[in-house]
Design an enzyme around this catalytic site. Sequence first.
Site, PDB file in Angstrom:
ATOM      1  N   SER A 187      -1.393 -29.883 -10.908  1.00 52.29           N
ATOM      2  CA  SER A 187      -2.488 -30.329 -10.044  1.00 52.29           C
ATOM      3  C   SER A 187      -2.190 -30.259  -8.552  1.00 52.29           C
ATOM      4  O   SER A 187      -3.089 -30.094  -7.755  1.00 52.29           O
ATOM      5  CB  SER A 187      -2.902 -31.752 -10.396  1.00 52.29           C
ATOM      6  OG  SER A 187      -1.863 -32.477 -11.002  1.00 52.29           O
ATOM      7  N   HIS A 215      -6.856 -28.424 -14.669  1.00 47.54           N
ATOM      8  CA  HIS A 215      -7.211 -27.673 -13.459  1.00 47.54           C
ATOM      9  C   HIS A 215      -7.527 -26.202 -13.708  1.00 47.54           C
ATOM     10  O   HIS A 215      -7.996 -25.512 -12.811  1.00 47.54           O
ATOM     11  CB  HIS A 215      -6.092 -27.793 -12.421  1.00 47.54           C
ATOM     12  CG  HIS A 215      -6.006 -29.169 -11.868  1.00 47.54           C
ATOM     13  ND1 HIS A 215      -6.856 -29.629 -10.886  1.00 47.54           N
ATOM     14  CD2 HIS A 215      -5.236 -30.220 -12.207  1.00 47.54           C
ATOM     15  CE1 HIS A 215      -6.586 -30.890 -10.630  1.00 47.54           C
ATOM     16  NE2 HIS A 215      -5.596 -31.274 -11.415  1.00 47.54           N
ATOM     17  N   LYS A 246     -13.893 -31.564 -13.787  1.00 52.86           N
ATOM     18  CA  LYS A 246     -13.407 -30.688 -12.715  1.00 52.86           C
ATOM     19  C   LYS A 246     -14.249 -29.415 -12.694  1.00 52.86           C
ATOM     20  O   LYS A 246     -15.395 -29.449 -12.273  1.00 52.86           O
ATOM     21  CB  LYS A 246     -11.913 -30.471 -12.875  1.00 52.86           C
ATOM     22  CG  LYS A 246     -11.196 -31.791 -12.525  1.00 52.86           C
ATOM     23  CD  LYS A 246      -9.711 -31.841 -12.690  1.00 52.86           C
ATOM     24  CE  LYS A 246      -9.236 -33.234 -12.238  1.00 52.86           C
ATOM     25  NZ  LYS A 246      -7.957 -33.633 -12.808  1.00 52.86           N
TER      26      LYS A 246
HETATM   27  C1  LIG Z   1      -7.701 -35.001 -13.328  1.00 52.27           C
HETATM   28  C2  LIG Z   1      -6.676 -34.904 -14.367  1.00 52.27           C
HETATM   29  C3  LIG Z   1      -6.725 -35.713 -15.500  1.00 52.27           C
HETATM   30  C4  LIG Z   1      -7.722 -36.821 -15.637  1.00 52.27           C
HETATM   31  O1  LIG Z   1      -8.973 -36.345 -16.014  1.00 52.27           O
HETATM   32  P1  LIG Z   1     -10.244 -37.237 -15.690  1.00 52.27           P
HETATM   33  O2  LIG Z   1     -11.316 -36.677 -16.538  1.00 52.27           O
HETATM   34  O3  LIG Z   1     -10.498 -37.116 -14.236  1.00 52.27           O
HETATM   35  O4  LIG Z   1      -9.869 -38.648 -16.077  1.00 52.27           O
HETATM   36  C5  LIG Z   1      -5.798 -35.518 -16.492  1.00 52.27           C
HETATM   37  N1  LIG Z   1      -4.837 -34.576 -16.376  1.00 52.27           N
HETATM   38  C6  LIG Z   1      -4.747 -33.793 -15.299  1.00 52.27           C
HETATM   39  C7  LIG Z   1      -3.669 -32.763 -15.224  1.00 52.27           C
HETATM   40  C8  LIG Z   1      -5.652 -33.937 -14.254  1.00 52.27           C
HETATM   41  O5  LIG Z   1      -5.553 -33.175 -13.175  1.00 52.27           O
END
Ligand SMILES: *Cc1c(COP(=O)(O)O)cnc(C)c1O
Length: 389
Positions: A187, A215, A246
């Site tokens: 990330s 991501h 995302k």
């Molecule tokens: C953003 C993220 C999450 C969390 O996901 P949400 O749906 O925002 O709770 C989990 N793992 C990674 C690698 C992330 O970047």
Amino acid sequence: MSSSVTSSLTATLESELESLRAADLERSLRVVRRVHGAEVEIDGSRAIDFSSNDYLGLATDSRLAAAAEQAIREHGLGSGASRLISGNSPEHEALERALADFFDAESALSFSTGYAANVGTIAALAGRGDVIFSDALNHASLIDGCRLSRATVHVYPHGDTRALRALLASHRATARRALIVSDGMFSMDGDIAPLPEIVSLARGFDAWTYVDDAHAAGVLGHNGRGTPELLGVESEIDVLVGTLGKAFGAAGAYVLGSATLRQYLINRARSFVFSTGPMPAQAAAARTAIEIVQNEPELRQRVNENARQLRSALNAGDGDAHIISVRVGDAAATVRLGATLMEHGFLVGAVRPPTVPDGTSRLRISVSAAHTPDQIERFADTFAAIARQ
Ligand SMILES: *Cc1c(COP(=O)(O)O)cnc(C)c1O
């Protein structure tokens, strides 16, 4: 509540906040209104957003909003109960079929968030007597899932498969189950896990593979199926997790794997069992997003092109990863740089500990299909001018 109790609490917390403030690590909320595409209004001023994870620009797509509106009219807003009681809407089932289809997986189970998916799933798969091998830069929700599981956790240096092999050789044999856990695309820096090597080590040491592709899902790979598709190891990942918040521009998350895995998690993942089902409208919007990702590969191409344009303008290395990280080091300097960019109308992430290790604060710049070439050029020029000072 007696006021002396409250003030003791307040005083204790205030002194902790004071230490954060002194180390330039205190964070505060800003109000961000999404205007259109990558344009946002923050506390009243306009800016171009280079900090979001809305990589395909779908969060403000009117088709997602229309799908959610339609679902609210049909099903109401809340799901009313956990999915095992009476909260399992046709929208949840339809989303899971669409996810399994899109990712060419046997089965999918959706969760309220990626955080909930990771803590619930890891803790369901591993327990006392088991061992988990976890990349040093894994996302916080993976770390928390490992801790919650009570398994023995061995953290291997980021992306270091030689170290992973050594840890497997030392600790696999004495454990019951073994799980290797990694982000697909990391990330903070947008780099990619060495999945082919991880998969082959897992095979050699009888371990399961767990990949969180938050991501890259929807963005990387010929069909947008993420890092495993890009690296040609799709059929070899035991558990593939992703978020719908995302690139898919909606909310919620999913776990892909066998039908048995799905049925097991329905029974054992506590964040699934003991939580109200996600809003049906969120599932409907996510399903529309999946259709768009399927039918409009040009969105993925545009993110890649935009990322290449920005990387080359910033001299940030080759490649087309849509997350670009600029290491600053000092937390205060990182915050100042972020604030200066904001004064010029650009929003970037100023990432500090505990999100990244001490002394490695950085700007996290993310590129979206919604950015226009002109916005990218203006950002790069501004960034270069500020960096020169
Ligand atoms: C953003 C993220 C999450 C969390 O996901 P949400 O749906 O925002 O709770 C989990 N793992 C990674 C690698 C992330 O970047």
